[in-house]
Design an enzyme around this catalytic site. Structure first.
Site, PDB file in Angstrom:
ATOM      1  N   HIS A 160       3.957  -1.007   7.054  1.00 47.60           N
ATOM      2  CA  HIS A 160       4.090   0.318   6.445  1.00 47.60           C
ATOM      3  C   HIS A 160       4.005   1.414   7.510  1.00 47.60           C
ATOM      4  O   HIS A 160       3.438   1.194   8.593  1.00 47.60           O
ATOM      5  CB  HIS A 160       2.948   0.561   5.445  1.00 47.60           C
ATOM      6  N   CYS A 247      -5.243   1.250   2.467  1.00 50.40           N
ATOM      7  CA  CYS A 247      -4.577   0.585   1.333  1.00 50.40           C
ATOM      8  C   CYS A 247      -5.544   0.152   0.242  1.00 50.40           C
ATOM      9  O   CYS A 247      -5.113  -0.155  -0.866  1.00 50.40           O
ATOM     10  CB  CYS A 247      -3.728  -0.579   1.808  1.00 50.40           C
TER      11      CYS A 247
HETATM   12  N1  GLY Z   1      -0.347  -8.227   1.762  1.00 44.43           N
HETATM   13  C1  GLY Z   1      -0.039  -6.864   1.636  1.00 44.43           C
HETATM   14  C2  GLY Z   1       1.384  -6.664   1.328  1.00 44.43           C
HETATM   15  O1  GLY Z   1       2.193  -7.372   1.911  1.00 44.43           O
HETATM   16  O2  GLY Z   1       1.753  -5.868   0.524  1.00 44.43           O
END
Ligand code: GLY
Length: 256
Positions: A160, A247
Site C-alpha cells: 500500500h 492498518c
Molecule cells: N494481509 C494484508 C493484506 O494483504 O491485505
C-alpha cells in the site's frame, strides 16, 4: 476526543492475503495479545476504542483501515482490491454510520484504505495492485464536494501507499524511498527509514505521538533524535500477515 475502531484478530489470520512477503507460521493467539497491547497504546493516547468482534471466516479483518476512509465530514466505504476482503466492509459500515454520513466506492472501482494518505485537504492514493484507476476516480468525484483533492501516486514493491509513506507532523513525512518517487511530496520535509529497516515507514500519528512497530529500532532512534515522541508496540505476528500499525485501526475525530 479520538475514536479508534478496531477489530479483534481472526483465528484464521494465518490464511491472510500476502503480496510482498513470504508466508511464515503465524500464531493468531499471540497476534491477539499483541493487538491488545496496540489497543492499550491507542487508549493511553486518548482514543476511545470501538472494538468489533473477531470474524472467524475473514483472515485479514483485523486490518480495518482498508475498508473505509474517515474524514471530519464524511466516511467512504471502500471496495477492497482483494476479493477475500470485501465481506469485511459491512460490519465496519454499521459502526461508521453512527458517526458520519457514508458514501461508497462501487464496482468496478477498487480501493484499499491503506493506499490513502490524507495530508491536509489532499488525499494521496497509491496506484497499487489493490487500488485501481476507477476507484481513485470515484474517490475524487465523491470528495470534490467536500473540498478535498485526490491525487494518484505510483507505488512499487509494496502493498500500500502507507507501506511507503506516512505523516509525522503536518509538514514532515516518513518515507521508504525505494517504494515511491518523492516528486508528489516535494513540498514536505522528508525523514527516510533506516536502510536496514525497509518496512519501517508505516507509523500511526495520534496527536503529537507516533505509534510504530518495536521491530524497527534504528528508524525509531532517528525519529527520537528528530524530536518525535514514539510509542513502540510489538506487532511482529501482525507483520507476518503483511500488516503494520496504521492498518489495525480507523482513527477519527469525534465531531458534532
Ligand atoms: N494481509 C494484508 C493484506 O494483504 O491485505
Amino acid at each position: 476526543m479520538w475514536i479508534a475502531v478496531t477489530r479483534e484478530v481472526s483465528p484464521a489470520l494465518a490464511n491472510c492475503e500476502l503480496s510482498h512477503i513470504p508466508r511464515s507460521p503465524i500464531d493468531a493467539a499471540r497476534a491477539g495479545r499483541q493487538h491488545d497491547e496496540y489497543q492499550r497504546a491507542l487508549e493511553a493516547l486518548g482514543c476511545r476504542l470501538i472494538v468489533l468482534p473477531a470474524e472467524p471466516l475473514l483472515p485479514d479483518s483485523v486490518f480495518v483501515e482498508d475498508v473505509a476512509i474517515v474524514l471530519d465530514e464524511i466516511a467512504v466505504l471502500t471496495r477492497p482490491g482483494a476479493l477475500s476482503r470485501r465481506p469485511e466492509v459491512a460490519s465496519v459500515a454499521t459502526v461508521l454510520r453512527d458517526y458520519r454520513p457514508v458514501l461508497t466506492i462501487e464496482a468496478p472501482g477498487t480501493l484499499d484504505g491503506g493506499d490513502v494518505l490524507r495530508l491536509g485537504r489532499t488525499l494521496y492514493v497509491g496506484q497499487s495492485a489493490r487500488s485501481n484507476a476507477e476507484g481513485i476516480a470515484q474517490l475524487r468525484e465523491l470528495l470534490a464536494a467536500y473540498g478535498y483533492a485526490v491525487q494518484g501516486v505510483p507505488t512499487r514493491g509494496c502493498l500500500h501507499l502507507k507501506s511507503a509513506v506516512t505523516q509525522l507532523v503536518d509538514d514532515t513525512l516518513l518515507v521508504q524511498p525505494k517504494w515511491l518517487d518523492r516528486e508528489p511530496f516535494a513540498d514536505f520535509r522528508i525523514v527516510e527509514v533506516d536502510p536496514a529497516e525497509p518496512h519501517a515507514a508505516n507509523v500511526l500519528r495520534i496527536g503529537d505521538a507516533l505509534v510504530m512497530p518495536a521491530s524497527f529500532p534504528r528508524t525509531q532512534q532517528r525519529l527520537i533524535d528528530a524530536g518525535f515522541k514514539v510509542i513502540a508496540v510489538d506487532v511482529s505476528e501482525l507483520q507476518k500477515a503483511e500488516g503494520a500499525v496504521t492498518c489495525c485501526s480507523l482513527v477519527f475525530r469525534e465531531v458534532g
